[in-house]
Scaffold this motif. Structure first.
Motif, PDB file in Angstrom:
ATOM      1  N   ALA A 121     -13.401  18.096 -13.498  1.00 39.56           N
ATOM      2  CA  ALA A 121     -14.747  17.916 -14.031  1.00 39.56           C
ATOM      3  C   ALA A 121     -14.744  17.429 -15.472  1.00 39.56           C
ATOM      4  CB  ALA A 121     -15.535  19.214 -13.932  1.00 39.56           C
ATOM      5  N   GLY A 122     -13.572  17.305 -16.089  1.00 39.92           N
ATOM      6  CA  GLY A 122     -13.520  16.801 -17.457  1.00 39.92           C
ATOM      7  C   GLY A 122     -13.876  17.855 -18.491  1.00 39.92           C
ATOM      8  N   SER A 123     -13.848  17.415 -19.753  1.00 38.10           N
ATOM      9  CA  SER A 123     -14.026  18.388 -20.842  1.00 38.10           C
ATOM     10  C   SER A 123     -15.471  18.851 -20.974  1.00 38.10           C
ATOM     11  CB  SER A 123     -13.562  17.766 -22.157  1.00 38.10           C
ATOM     12  OG  SER A 123     -14.225  16.543 -22.349  1.00 38.10           O
ATOM     13  N   LYS A 124     -16.399  18.080 -20.372  1.00 42.87           N
ATOM     14  CA  LYS A 124     -17.811  18.463 -20.460  1.00 42.87           C
ATOM     15  C   LYS A 124     -18.089  19.770 -19.727  1.00 42.87           C
ATOM     16  CE  LYS A 124     -20.492  14.227 -20.888  1.00 42.87           C
ATOM     17  NZ  LYS A 124     -21.287  13.312 -20.052  1.00 42.87           N
ATOM     18  N   ALA A 125     -17.225  20.097 -18.773  1.00 36.16           N
ATOM     19  CA  ALA A 125     -17.459  21.278 -17.932  1.00 36.16           C
ATOM     20  C   ALA A 125     -16.884  22.550 -18.543  1.00 36.16           C
ATOM     21  CB  ALA A 125     -16.884  21.054 -16.551  1.00 36.16           C
ATOM     22  N   LYS A 126     -16.318  22.444 -19.752  1.00 38.51           N
ATOM     23  CA  LYS A 126     -15.726  23.617 -20.412  1.00 38.51           C
ATOM     24  C   LYS A 126     -16.665  24.816 -20.496  1.00 38.51           C
ATOM     25  CE  LYS A 126     -11.404  23.351 -21.970  1.00 38.51           C
ATOM     26  NZ  LYS A 126     -10.958  22.260 -22.824  1.00 38.51           N
TER      27      LYS A 126
ATOM     28  N   LEU B 283     -28.956  21.943 -12.856  1.00 36.92           N
ATOM     29  CA  LEU B 283     -28.190  21.405 -13.983  1.00 36.92           C
ATOM     30  C   LEU B 283     -28.283  19.885 -14.031  1.00 36.92           C
ATOM     31  CD1 LEU B 283     -26.069  22.256 -16.196  1.00 36.92           C
ATOM     32  CD2 LEU B 283     -24.381  21.498 -14.551  1.00 36.92           C
ATOM     33  N   GLY B 284     -28.159  19.258 -12.854  1.00 34.83           N
ATOM     34  CA  GLY B 284     -28.245  17.805 -12.790  1.00 34.83           C
ATOM     35  C   GLY B 284     -29.601  17.309 -13.271  1.00 34.83           C
ATOM     36  N   PHE B 285     -30.687  17.973 -12.859  1.00 36.29           N
ATOM     37  CA  PHE B 285     -32.021  17.539 -13.280  1.00 36.29           C
ATOM     38  C   PHE B 285     -32.243  17.801 -14.756  1.00 36.29           C
ATOM     39  CE2 PHE B 285     -33.253  17.447  -8.738  1.00 36.29           C
ATOM     40  CZ  PHE B 285     -33.778  16.166  -8.754  1.00 36.29           C
ATOM     41  N   VAL B 286     -31.693  18.916 -15.271  1.00 33.34           N
ATOM     42  CA  VAL B 286     -31.852  19.213 -16.695  1.00 33.34           C
ATOM     43  C   VAL B 286     -31.102  18.177 -17.533  1.00 33.34           C
ATOM     44  CG1 VAL B 286     -31.209  20.856 -18.499  1.00 33.34           C
ATOM     45  CG2 VAL B 286     -32.293  21.671 -16.413  1.00 33.34           C
ATOM     46  N   LYS B 287     -29.898  17.806 -17.083  1.00 43.07           N
ATOM     47  CA  LYS B 287     -29.059  16.879 -17.872  1.00 43.07           C
ATOM     48  C   LYS B 287     -29.589  15.461 -17.813  1.00 43.07           C
ATOM     49  CE  LYS B 287     -25.407  19.015 -19.558  1.00 43.07           C
ATOM     50  NZ  LYS B 287     -24.676  18.821 -20.779  1.00 43.07           N
ATOM     51  N   HIS B 288     -30.005  15.020 -16.603  1.00 43.24           N
ATOM     52  CA  HIS B 288     -30.337  13.603 -16.430  1.00 43.24           C
ATOM     53  C   HIS B 288     -31.809  13.358 -16.120  1.00 43.24           C
ATOM     54  CE1 HIS B 288     -26.068  12.738 -16.394  1.00 43.24           C
ATOM     55  NE2 HIS B 288     -25.922  13.754 -15.580  1.00 43.24           N
ATOM     56  N   GLY B 289     -32.580  14.431 -15.950  1.00 41.88           N
ATOM     57  CA  GLY B 289     -33.982  14.240 -15.610  1.00 41.88           C
ATOM     58  C   GLY B 289     -34.124  13.620 -14.236  1.00 41.88           C
ATOM     59  N   ILE B 290     -35.096  12.727 -14.114  1.00 39.98           N
ATOM     60  CA  ILE B 290     -35.387  12.135 -12.809  1.00 39.98           C
ATOM     61  C   ILE B 290     -34.278  11.177 -12.380  1.00 39.98           C
ATOM     62  CG2 ILE B 290     -36.690  10.092 -13.512  1.00 39.98           C
ATOM     63  CD1 ILE B 290     -37.943  12.646 -10.956  1.00 39.98           C
TER      64      ILE B 290
ATOM     65  N   GLU C 125     -30.705   9.144  -8.701  1.00 36.80           N
ATOM     66  CA  GLU C 125     -29.870   7.967  -8.459  1.00 36.80           C
ATOM     67  C   GLU C 125     -28.631   8.311  -7.644  1.00 36.80           C
ATOM     68  OE1 GLU C 125     -28.781   5.927 -11.989  1.00 36.80           O
ATOM     69  OE2 GLU C 125     -30.875   5.535 -12.532  1.00 36.80           O
ATOM     70  N   LEU C 126     -28.308   9.595  -7.600  1.00 36.81           N
ATOM     71  CA  LEU C 126     -27.170  10.051  -6.802  1.00 36.81           C
ATOM     72  C   LEU C 126     -27.346   9.667  -5.336  1.00 36.81           C
ATOM     73  CD1 LEU C 126     -24.669  11.920  -7.467  1.00 36.81           C
ATOM     74  CD2 LEU C 126     -25.971  13.739  -6.413  1.00 36.81           C
ATOM     75  N   PHE C 127     -28.602   9.568  -4.915  1.00 37.68           N
ATOM     76  CA  PHE C 127     -28.878   9.268  -3.514  1.00 37.68           C
ATOM     77  C   PHE C 127     -28.967   7.765  -3.249  1.00 37.68           C
ATOM     78  CE2 PHE C 127     -31.100  13.427  -4.149  1.00 37.68           C
ATOM     79  CZ  PHE C 127     -30.098  14.173  -3.562  1.00 37.68           C
ATOM     80  N   VAL C 128     -28.883   6.954  -4.307  1.00 37.01           N
ATOM     81  CA  VAL C 128     -29.006   5.511  -4.135  1.00 37.01           C
ATOM     82  C   VAL C 128     -27.711   4.854  -4.593  1.00 37.01           C
ATOM     83  CG1 VAL C 128     -30.416   3.493  -4.617  1.00 37.01           C
ATOM     84  CG2 VAL C 128     -31.450   5.759  -4.693  1.00 37.01           C
ATOM     85  N   PRO C 129     -26.789   4.592  -3.678  1.00 40.45           N
ATOM     86  CA  PRO C 129     -25.538   3.946  -4.075  1.00 40.45           C
ATOM     87  C   PRO C 129     -25.787   2.504  -4.508  1.00 40.45           C
ATOM     88  CG  PRO C 129     -25.504   4.624  -1.756  1.00 40.45           C
ATOM     89  CD  PRO C 129     -26.880   4.865  -2.265  1.00 40.45           C
ATOM     90  N   LYS C 130     -24.878   2.029  -5.381  1.00 38.84           N
ATOM     91  CA  LYS C 130     -25.052   0.662  -5.907  1.00 38.84           C
ATOM     92  C   LYS C 130     -24.670  -0.372  -4.850  1.00 38.84           C
ATOM     93  CE  LYS C 130     -24.351   2.023 -10.622  1.00 38.84           C
ATOM     94  NZ  LYS C 130     -23.220   2.665 -11.278  1.00 38.84           N
ATOM     95  N   GLY C 131     -25.320  -1.537  -4.927  1.00 39.85           N
ATOM     96  CA  GLY C 131     -24.941  -2.662  -4.079  1.00 39.85           C
ATOM     97  C   GLY C 131     -25.312  -2.500  -2.622  1.00 39.85           C
TER      98      GLY C 131
ATOM     99  N   LEU D 203     -19.936  20.137  -9.912  1.00 35.36           N
ATOM    100  CA  LEU D 203     -20.307  20.164 -11.329  1.00 35.36           C
ATOM    101  C   LEU D 203     -20.092  18.792 -11.947  1.00 35.36           C
ATOM    102  CD1 LEU D 203     -18.974  23.337 -13.126  1.00 35.36           C
ATOM    103  CD2 LEU D 203     -21.256  22.399 -13.215  1.00 35.36           C
ATOM    104  N   ASN D 204     -18.961  18.165 -11.578  1.00 31.26           N
ATOM    105  CA  ASN D 204     -18.635  16.848 -12.109  1.00 31.26           C
ATOM    106  C   ASN D 204     -19.711  15.841 -11.725  1.00 31.26           C
ATOM    107  OD1 ASN D 204     -17.098  14.788 -13.261  1.00 31.26           O
ATOM    108  ND2 ASN D 204     -16.168  14.315 -11.296  1.00 31.26           N
ATOM    109  N   ASP D 205     -20.172  15.913 -10.463  1.00 33.31           N
ATOM    110  CA  ASP D 205     -21.237  15.006 -10.017  1.00 33.31           C
ATOM    111  C   ASP D 205     -22.503  15.203 -10.835  1.00 33.31           C
ATOM    112  OD1 ASP D 205     -19.731  13.796  -8.168  1.00 33.31           O
ATOM    113  OD2 ASP D 205     -20.558  14.812  -6.419  1.00 33.31           O
ATOM    114  N   ALA D 206     -22.789  16.477 -11.169  1.00 37.01           N
ATOM    115  CA  ALA D 206     -24.025  16.752 -11.898  1.00 37.01           C
ATOM    116  C   ALA D 206     -23.903  16.360 -13.369  1.00 37.01           C
ATOM    117  CB  ALA D 206     -24.394  18.223 -11.781  1.00 37.01           C
ATOM    118  N   LEU D 207     -22.700  16.536 -13.936  1.00 40.08           N
ATOM    119  CA  LEU D 207     -22.541  16.290 -15.376  1.00 40.08           C
ATOM    120  C   LEU D 207     -22.347  14.811 -15.675  1.00 40.08           C
ATOM    121  CD1 LEU D 207     -20.253  19.265 -16.362  1.00 40.08           C
ATOM    122  CD2 LEU D 207     -22.632  18.949 -16.976  1.00 40.08           C
ATOM    123  N   ASN D 208     -21.440  14.170 -14.907  1.00 45.45           N
ATOM    124  CA  ASN D 208     -21.165  12.751 -15.141  1.00 45.45           C
ATOM    125  C   ASN D 208     -21.733  11.964 -13.972  1.00 45.45           C
ATOM    126  OD1 ASN D 208     -19.419  13.801 -17.204  1.00 45.45           O
ATOM    127  ND2 ASN D 208     -17.920  14.115 -15.582  1.00 45.45           N
TER     128      ASN D 208
END
Lengths: 244, 96
Positions: A78-83, A132-139, A143-149, A236-241
């Motif tokens: 999850a990287g250092s953000k998840a500390k 956590l995901g909504f608090v960090k990134h809002g609406i 986008e997690l549900f809409v893959p690119k391309g 957690l990683n998905d929600a943070l990054n």
């Protein structure tokens, strides 16, 4: 009764019956073993870190190793953000691990072999990560549900698929732990029953299997706690990054 | 003389490589069982969730089998998607 392999999963009341409204709050053997595993963790960690030696004793080494194990796991996935979430993951990992391991002792009760307990744990993680995901990134978390391309024609179908795959997370998390623990303990009991029913003549083969399965079950007990914790890190990683 | 030196350095490098690979294999052995268990349940869970949603929607809208069947298929698809996603993640980790 003793040879029934499912008998070990029975939940029964210990002590007086406590009913508030329509909810039964009685203390059961499941609650007893949850309290027991939590107390064991606290006791072991407290004892082992009481004297902080530069050259650690074996007990101190164990607690330090469990710390670094979880810290490394969080950092890698999850990287250092998840500390800041280290205490939560560590508690989760230790609780599941000790519930599984205490369940391996004869005459004990495996708390994690009940889907309601694993599902509640998974639901707490799922709801917490979503908030956590909504608090960090809002609406933009949606986008997690809409893959690119993806072509616009396919988009409604893909979004539904992605939502179902997101909702399946707590189910897969809880069912995995519950099914593994329950299947393993049932199998142990079945082979144990074979030893008794085949007697002195034929009982040696299932006894050997029983011993081998016990080893396997200890591995599974550790592995499931590890998988539970590492999947929490991945969510957690998905929600943070937020990126795919 | 130069030849022998060359061989000895190459031997050392090869030994180190073997050691590295051994460590890698030992480390991944346990986790690969974990990933195998993970992938197998992911496939099932999505199907279960999909069919449950279909069933609930069916009893809401009174369209008995149609939505259950549709969402069952969508659940199967998302289960496969889950498996592909985690397989891709494993591949990424291996390349690292």
């Amino acid at each position: 009764m003793a040879t029934n392999p499912m008998h070990q999963f029975e939940v029964y009341r210990i002590g007086p019956e406590i009913v508030l409204g329509s909810v039964n709050f009685s203390f059961t053997n499941a609650s007893l073993f949850m309290v027991l595993s939590a107390a064991t963790i606290l006791f072991l960690l407290f004892i082992s870190t009481k004297k902080k030696l530069l050259i650690p004793t074996k007990m101190q080494l164990i607690s330090e190793m469990s710390y670094t194990f979880v810290a490394k796991m969080i950092n890698d996935t999850a990287g250092s953000k998840a500390k800041p979430f280290f205490p939560f993951i560590f508690t989760l990992f230790m609780f599941v691990l000790f519930c599984n391991m205490i369940g391996m002792l004869p005459y004990s009760f495996t708390v994690t072999s009940h889907i309601i307990i694993t599902f509640i744990l998974a639901a707490i993680i799922f709801i917490g990560v979503t908030i956590l995901g909504f608090v960090k990134h809002g609406i933009r978390y949606l986008e997690l549900f809409v893959p690119k391309g993806v072509p616009i024609v396919l988009l409604p179908l893909i979004v539904v698929i992605e939502i179902i795959s997101y909702l399946s997370r707590p189910v897969s998390l809880s069912v995995r732990l519950f099914a593994n623990m329950m299947a393993g303990h049932t199998m142990l009991k079945v082979f144990g029953g074979f030893v008794v029913s085949l007697g002195l003549l034929g009982g040696w083969l299932p006894l050997g299997f029983s011993v081998a399965l016990t080893g396997l079950e200890i591995l599974v007990a550790f592995l499931q706690a590890y998988v539970f914790a590492i999947l929490t890190c991945i969510y957690l990683n998905d929600a943070l990054n937020l990126h795919h | 003389m130069k030849n022998i030196k060359d061989i000895s350095t190459r031997l050392e490098i090869a030994k180190k490589k073997i050691k590295k690979n051994q460590i890698k294999n030992n480390g991944s052995n346990v986790t690969s069982i974990g990933t195998a268990l993970k992938i197998s349940t992911e496939l099932v869970a999505a199907v279960v969730v999909g069919s449950t949603i279909g069933f609930i929607l069916d009893s809401w809208f009174d369209t008995k089998p149609i939505l259950t069947i549709c969402f069952f298929i969508i659940g199967v698809v998302s289960g496969f998607l889950n498996v592909i996603k985690s397989a891709k993640k494993i591949q990424k980790n291996l390349k690292k």
